[in-house]
Design a protein around this motif. Structure first.
Motif, PDB file in Angstrom:
ATOM      1  N   LEU A 105      32.472  15.430  21.243  1.00 23.24           N
ATOM      2  CA  LEU A 105      31.749  16.367  20.911  1.00 23.24           C
ATOM      3  C   LEU A 105      31.879  17.532  22.392  1.00 23.24           C
ATOM      4  N   GLY A 106      31.309  17.266  23.683  1.00 24.93           N
ATOM      5  CA  GLY A 106      31.100  17.397  24.714  1.00 24.93           C
ATOM      6  C   GLY A 106      31.959  17.685  25.406  1.00 24.93           C
ATOM      7  N   GLY A 107      33.106  16.829  25.534  1.00 26.62           N
ATOM      8  CA  GLY A 107      34.332  17.161  25.347  1.00 26.62           C
ATOM      9  C   GLY A 107      35.730  17.644  25.352  1.00 26.62           C
ATOM     10  N   SER A 108      36.203  16.522  24.553  1.00 30.86           N
ATOM     11  CA  SER A 108      38.087  17.260  23.837  1.00 30.86           C
ATOM     12  C   SER A 108      37.752  18.224  23.157  1.00 30.86           C
ATOM     13  N   LEU A 109      36.272  17.091  21.782  1.00 24.63           N
ATOM     14  CA  LEU A 109      36.233  19.074  20.702  1.00 24.63           C
ATOM     15  C   LEU A 109      36.343  19.999  21.383  1.00 24.63           C
ATOM     16  N   ASN A 110      35.313  20.245  22.101  1.00 27.77           N
ATOM     17  CA  ASN A 110      34.305  21.334  22.369  1.00 27.77           C
ATOM     18  C   ASN A 110      35.571  22.419  22.798  1.00 27.77           C
ATOM     19  N   GLN A 111      36.423  21.268  23.792  1.00 31.18           N
ATOM     20  CA  GLN A 111      36.857  21.961  24.316  1.00 31.18           C
ATOM     21  C   GLN A 111      38.416  22.691  24.362  1.00 31.18           C
ATOM     22  N   GLU A 112      38.935  22.262  23.455  1.00 30.68           N
ATOM     23  CA  GLU A 112      39.678  22.251  21.865  1.00 30.68           C
ATOM     24  C   GLU A 112      39.648  23.586  21.267  1.00 30.68           C
ATOM     25  N   ILE A 113      38.511  23.370  21.258  1.00 30.56           N
ATOM     26  CA  ILE A 113      37.704  24.921  20.184  1.00 30.56           C
ATOM     27  C   ILE A 113      37.637  26.288  21.409  1.00 30.56           C
ATOM     28  N   VAL A 114      38.059  26.068  21.667  1.00 30.80           N
ATOM     29  CA  VAL A 114      37.508  26.743  23.368  1.00 30.80           C
ATOM     30  C   VAL A 114      38.520  26.832  24.099  1.00 30.80           C
ATOM     31  N   SER A 115      39.703  26.302  23.631  1.00 37.32           N
ATOM     32  CA  SER A 115      41.188  26.539  24.145  1.00 37.32           C
ATOM     33  C   SER A 115      41.921  27.423  23.028  1.00 37.32           C
ATOM     34  N   LEU A 116      40.724  27.400  21.587  1.00 41.18           N
ATOM     35  CA  LEU A 116      41.927  28.135  20.778  1.00 41.18           C
ATOM     36  C   LEU A 116      41.727  29.578  20.455  1.00 41.18           C
ATOM     37  N   ILE A 117      39.681  29.551  20.779  1.00 39.80           N
ATOM     38  CA  ILE A 117      39.510  30.845  20.590  1.00 39.80           C
ATOM     39  C   ILE A 117      40.287  32.057  22.533  1.00 39.80           C
ATOM     40  N   ASN A 118      40.374  31.009  22.718  1.00 44.04           N
ATOM     41  CA  ASN A 118      40.862  32.229  24.175  1.00 44.04           C
ATOM     42  C   ASN A 118      42.221  32.347  23.750  1.00 44.04           C
ATOM     43  N   ALA A 119      43.173  31.344  23.302  1.00 43.52           N
ATOM     44  CA  ALA A 119      44.721  31.477  22.949  1.00 43.52           C
ATOM     45  C   ALA A 119      44.786  32.801  22.249  1.00 43.52           C
ATOM     46  N   ASN A 120      43.974  32.923  21.739  1.00 45.12           N
ATOM     47  CA  ASN A 120      44.172  34.334  20.713  1.00 45.12           C
ATOM     48  C   ASN A 120      43.157  35.286  21.275  1.00 45.12           C
ATOM     49  N   GLY A 121      42.334  35.592  22.151  1.00 48.41           N
ATOM     50  CA  GLY A 121      42.543  36.871  22.942  1.00 48.41           C
ATOM     51  C   GLY A 121      41.000  36.414  23.200  1.00 48.41           C
ATOM     52  N   GLY A 122      40.280  35.676  22.811  1.00 51.11           N
ATOM     53  CA  GLY A 122      38.611  35.511  22.897  1.00 51.11           C
ATOM     54  C   GLY A 122      38.501  34.639  24.297  1.00 51.11           C
ATOM     55  N   ARG A 123      37.393  35.070  24.075  1.00 51.47           N
ATOM     56  CA  ARG A 123      36.428  34.521  25.626  1.00 51.47           C
ATOM     57  C   ARG A 123      35.043  33.438  25.700  1.00 51.47           C
ATOM     58  N   ALA A 124      35.580  32.352  25.081  1.00 50.85           N
ATOM     59  CA  ALA A 124      34.972  31.691  24.706  1.00 50.85           C
ATOM     60  C   ALA A 124      34.279  30.393  26.049  1.00 50.85           C
ATOM     61  N   ILE A 125      32.921  30.391  26.487  1.00 50.07           N
ATOM     62  CA  ILE A 125      32.944  28.461  27.074  1.00 50.07           C
ATOM     63  C   ILE A 125      32.099  27.709  26.244  1.00 50.07           C
ATOM     64  N   GLY A 126      32.679  26.797  26.778  1.00 50.25           N
ATOM     65  CA  GLY A 126      31.617  25.609  26.051  1.00 50.25           C
ATOM     66  C   GLY A 126      30.568  25.185  26.064  1.00 50.25           C
ATOM     67  N   VAL A 127      29.591  24.533  26.042  1.00 47.39           N
ATOM     68  CA  VAL A 127      28.154  24.340  26.456  1.00 47.39           C
ATOM     69  C   VAL A 127      28.180  23.081  25.164  1.00 47.39           C
ATOM     70  N   THR A 128      27.237  22.413  26.044  1.00 45.00           N
ATOM     71  CA  THR A 128      26.384  21.315  24.800  1.00 45.00           C
ATOM     72  C   THR A 128      25.103  21.679  25.412  1.00 45.00           C
ATOM     73  N   GLY A 129      23.997  21.233  24.299  1.00 46.15           N
ATOM     74  CA  GLY A 129      22.351  21.427  24.172  1.00 46.15           C
ATOM     75  C   GLY A 129      21.815  21.093  25.679  1.00 46.15           C
ATOM     76  N   LYS A 130      22.749  20.392  26.030  1.00 40.95           N
ATOM     77  CA  LYS A 130      22.272  19.699  27.255  1.00 40.95           C
ATOM     78  C   LYS A 130      21.951  20.827  28.708  1.00 40.95           C
ATOM     79  N   ASP A 131      22.844  21.422  28.527  1.00 40.01           N
ATOM     80  CA  ASP A 131      23.478  22.572  29.576  1.00 40.01           C
ATOM     81  C   ASP A 131      22.155  23.544  29.132  1.00 40.01           C
ATOM     82  N   GLY A 132      21.630  24.008  30.453  1.00 41.64           N
ATOM     83  CA  GLY A 132      20.520  24.551  30.131  1.00 41.64           C
ATOM     84  C   GLY A 132      19.134  24.211  29.518  1.00 41.64           C
ATOM     85  N   GLU A 133      18.993  23.049  29.163  1.00 39.77           N
ATOM     86  CA  GLU A 133      18.522  22.819  27.979  1.00 39.77           C
ATOM     87  C   GLU A 133      18.210  23.249  26.812  1.00 39.77           C
ATOM     88  N   LEU A 134      19.158  23.934  26.588  1.00 39.55           N
ATOM     89  CA  LEU A 134      19.578  24.997  25.306  1.00 39.55           C
ATOM     90  C   LEU A 134      18.743  24.600  24.305  1.00 39.55           C
TER      91      LEU A 134
END
Length: 300
Positions: A105-134
């Motif tokens: 969840l926090g590694g391969s899959l999250n980064q795959e989704i981020v890469s797909l969005i960015n490859a289609n012209g978006g500006r995505a950033i992947g985080v887990t709920g642990k980042d910044g205690e989100l």
């Protein structure tokens, strides 16, 4: 010019004209999207989803993606020969399983989704709920009635948690900077432990905290269905409660409906339950008159 070309142009023009009032209405709207099911597996649907999210951002909405990943976690557990145990449909998550959850969840899959969005012209950033205690979490306590003694028993699901608090600072920082947050549903407890949290309930909690305009739950079903198996296009909160009471809504749809009820009770304007197996499901639901799933909202 051929008739086919003319017809195609007419269709395109009609689609754009139909979408225009919705684009105006939802300028700056916050849209929380729970991404899961077939839409995360089939390559054409993954591309379709990424393009939809990018377009939502480009026309002035603020999409936030929360993703699941149960099947992908199961696949890696099998490859690593780590046994999986389910109780009441939930995965018991010991320390070894939690390590795999974070890898997927926090590694391969999250980064795959981020890469797909960015490859289609978006500006995505992947985080887990642990980042910044989100996502601050607490351990799930599920009191169940045992079959033999008929007494309540607390089932220990290990590192499975629920959302206790959402820290919106991280999301505010990302969205105000023009980014599309892609969130893996892993929370952190007061003891610093990591917890695997159901992605539907994470999406609902974030939508509730932000008082989002829309919460969209992608599923592998056409939406909420009546007794005849027909998709119900619109439902009020009261009608939804009645469908639960009479048993029309049951099984795997119930947790999603609970998320919808929770979000609407906490200030979310609308909840959409969509079939993620349809290409461009997000655009068809938000920007067309008929939509393709079930819209749940408060009675006017």
């Amino acid at each position: 010019m051929s008739n086919n070309s003319t017809n195609y142009q007419d269709v395109v023009a009609h689609v754009l004209i139909e979408a225009l009032p919705y684009i105006r209405r939802f300028q700056n709207a916050t849209v929380i999207v729970k991404y899961g099911g077939n839409a995360m597996v089939e390559s054409n649907l993954k591309q379709s989803f990424a393009r939809d999210v990018v377009l939502l951002k480009l026309v002035g909405l603020n999409p936030i993606v929360v993703h699941g990943g149960g099947p992908q976690i199961g696949d890696l557990l099998d490859k690593l020969n780590i046994p999986t145990k389910f109780v009441h449909g939930m995965r018991v998550t010991d320390s070894a399983t939690m390590d795999v959850v974070q890898m997927v969840l926090g590694g391969s899959l999250n980064q795959e989704i981020v890469s797909l969005i960015n490859a289609n012209g978006g500006r995505a950033i992947g985080v887990t709920g642990k980042d910044g205690e989100l996502l601050r979490a607490q351990k799930l306590a599920d009191p169940s009635i045992t079959a033999d003694t008929h007494e309540p028993e607390i089932i220990d699901f290990g590192h499975v948690g629920t959302v206790s608090e959402v820290n919106g600072t991280v999301l505010d920082t990302l969205t105000s900077g023009g980014f599309i947050p892609v969130i893996a549903p892993i929370g952190v407890g007061s003891d610093g432990e990591s917890y695997n949290i159901n992605a539907d309930f994470v999406a609902s909690a974030i939508a509730s905290h932000l008082k989002a305009d829309k919460l969209i739950l992608l599923t592998n079903t056409p939406g909420v269905q009546n007794e005849a198996g027909e998709t119900i296009p619109t439902l009020s909160v009261e009608q939804l409660a009645q469908l639960i009471e009479d048993g029309t809504i049951q099984g795997g749809m119930l947790p999603k409906i609970q998320c919808a009820q929770e979000a609407l009770a906490n200030g979310v304007s609308n909840v959409h339950i969509l079939d993620g197996r349809i290409e461009h499901a997000l655009l068809l639901e938000i920007f067309t008159d008929r939509g393709i799933g079930t819209l749940v909202a408060h009675s006017e």
